[in-house]
Design an enzyme around this catalytic site. Structure first.
Site, mmCIF file in Angstrom:
data_model
loop_
_atom_site.group_PDB
_atom_site.id
_atom_site.type_symbol
_atom_site.label_atom_id
_atom_site.label_comp_id
_atom_site.label_asym_id
_atom_site.label_seq_id
_atom_site.Cartn_x
_atom_site.Cartn_y
_atom_site.Cartn_z
ATOM 1 N N ASP A 148 0.926 -1.101 0.008
ATOM 2 C CA ASP A 148 0.153 0.257 0.007
ATOM 3 C C ASP A 148 0.970 0.993 0.106
ATOM 4 O OD1 ASP A 148 1.104 -0.579 2.342
ATOM 5 O OD2 ASP A 148 -1.421 -0.757 3.381
ATOM 6 N N HIS A 155 -6.669 -4.492 10.270
ATOM 7 C CA HIS A 155 -7.188 -3.860 8.794
ATOM 8 C C HIS A 155 -5.989 -5.351 8.795
ATOM 9 C CE1 HIS A 155 -4.479 -0.548 9.747
ATOM 10 N NE2 HIS A 155 -3.757 -1.040 9.716
ATOM 11 N N GLU A 183 -9.801 -1.897 5.144
ATOM 12 C CA GLU A 183 -10.446 -1.079 6.939
ATOM 13 C C GLU A 183 -11.286 -2.581 7.017
ATOM 14 O OE1 GLU A 183 -8.213 0.487 8.812
ATOM 15 O OE2 GLU A 183 -8.097 2.850 7.606
HETATM 16 P P1 PGA Z 1 2.036 -1.618 12.573
HETATM 17 O O1 PGA Z 1 1.494 -1.284 11.484
HETATM 18 O O2 PGA Z 1 3.420 -2.160 12.252
HETATM 19 O O3 PGA Z 1 2.900 -0.258 12.492
HETATM 20 O O4 PGA Z 1 1.688 -1.817 13.684
HETATM 21 C C1 PGA Z 1 0.866 -3.033 11.135
HETATM 22 C C2 PGA Z 1 -0.933 -2.329 10.075
HETATM 23 O O5 PGA Z 1 -1.152 -1.267 10.562
HETATM 24 O O6 PGA Z 1 -0.786 -2.830 9.623
#
Ligand code: PGA
Length: 242
Positions: A67, A138, A143
């Site tokens: 993404d 997510h 989401e």
């Molecule tokens: P993070 O994010 O590794 O910064 O906790 C993971 C995500 O939101 O998929």
């Protein structure tokens, strides 16, 4: 689904890197699906070290990132592209032409998403997809409520995700409100998936994803339907799995 519970973040990073290294050695022309965020940073550090020690090469590998914010310039200090260059791409022998990224500056979003899907298809899909999990369950920027059948698409970020990412941008107002993301359908086509979860903040989301019903309300729960998923969680993230 295989679940590995490890004591801490350092061990999670080491184990995740070992799995990636083993797959890269088995298949040097591997197609890797890569994730950004805080969770995989330790794994990337381990991969860079392994490369420097001659334990792994990425010279024939191809990468697709999950993404990117939208809109965002590729050289913006907090673009995911910039993150990947800093954490991995600039430190290993990946060929620039085999690094694939969604363009946060694309004028025609639909065309950009189709381009990405076509490129994924042209290389035969992802062999190993690395995923983090959001506090809201997510995966990528899919989401809660995202239909499972979606391929790469544009999303409006939830308030919770923008807040979680404000730590990188400095302030909530600076976090882009949209993103482009590979869809659940694109992710599920990967041959192998490695889901990483670290820290207490992920405990509820991980329990819902692994033990709860498969539901679009918890995007990561779809992984229960995939035939080859390995979950690596540290003790803090795994505390509600018992
Ligand atoms: P993070 O994010 O590794 O910064 O906790 C993971 C995500 O939101 O998929």
């Amino acid at each position: 689904m295989k679940l590995e519970i490890v004591p801490d973040y350092a061990e999670l990073s080491r184990r995740a890197a070992e799995i990636v290294i083993a797959e890269c050695r088995k298949r040097p022309q591997i197609v890797l699906g890569l994730a950004t965020g805080a969770t995989p940073i330790g794994m990337y550090r381990q991969l860079v070290q392994a490369y420097q020690r001659g334990r792994v090469s990425f010279s024939r590998a191809t990468t697709f990132n999950l993404d990117e914010y939208y809109p965002i310039a590729p050289d913006h200090p907090h673009s995911f592209r910039r993150f990947m260059h800093q954490q991995l791409f600039d430190q290993v022998d990946l060929a620039a032409e085999r690094i694939h990224f969604l363009r946060g500056t694309a004028a025609d979003v639909e065309r950009e998403c189709s381009r990405y899907e076509a490129e994924l298809e042209a290389v035969g899909g992802i062999d190993l997809q690395v995923l983090g999990i959001g506090e809201n369950g997510h995966i990528g920027f899919n989401e809660p409520g995202t239909p499972f059948h979606l391929k790469t698409h544009k999303v409006a970020l939830t308030e919770q995700t923008m807040r979680a990412n404000a730590r990188f941008f400095g302030s909530l107002a600076d976090v882009p409100r949209h993103a482009l993301t590979m869809g659940i359908c694109s992710i599920m086509r990967s041959r192998k998936i490695l889901l990483l979860a670290s820290g207490e903040k992920k405990a509820d989301a991980l329990a819902a994803a692994l033990l709860g019903p498969v539901t679009e309300a918890v995007p990561a729960s779809v992984l229960q339907l995939h035939p080859d998923v390995t979950v690596i969680a540290d003790k803090a993230a795994a505390q509600r799995l018992a």
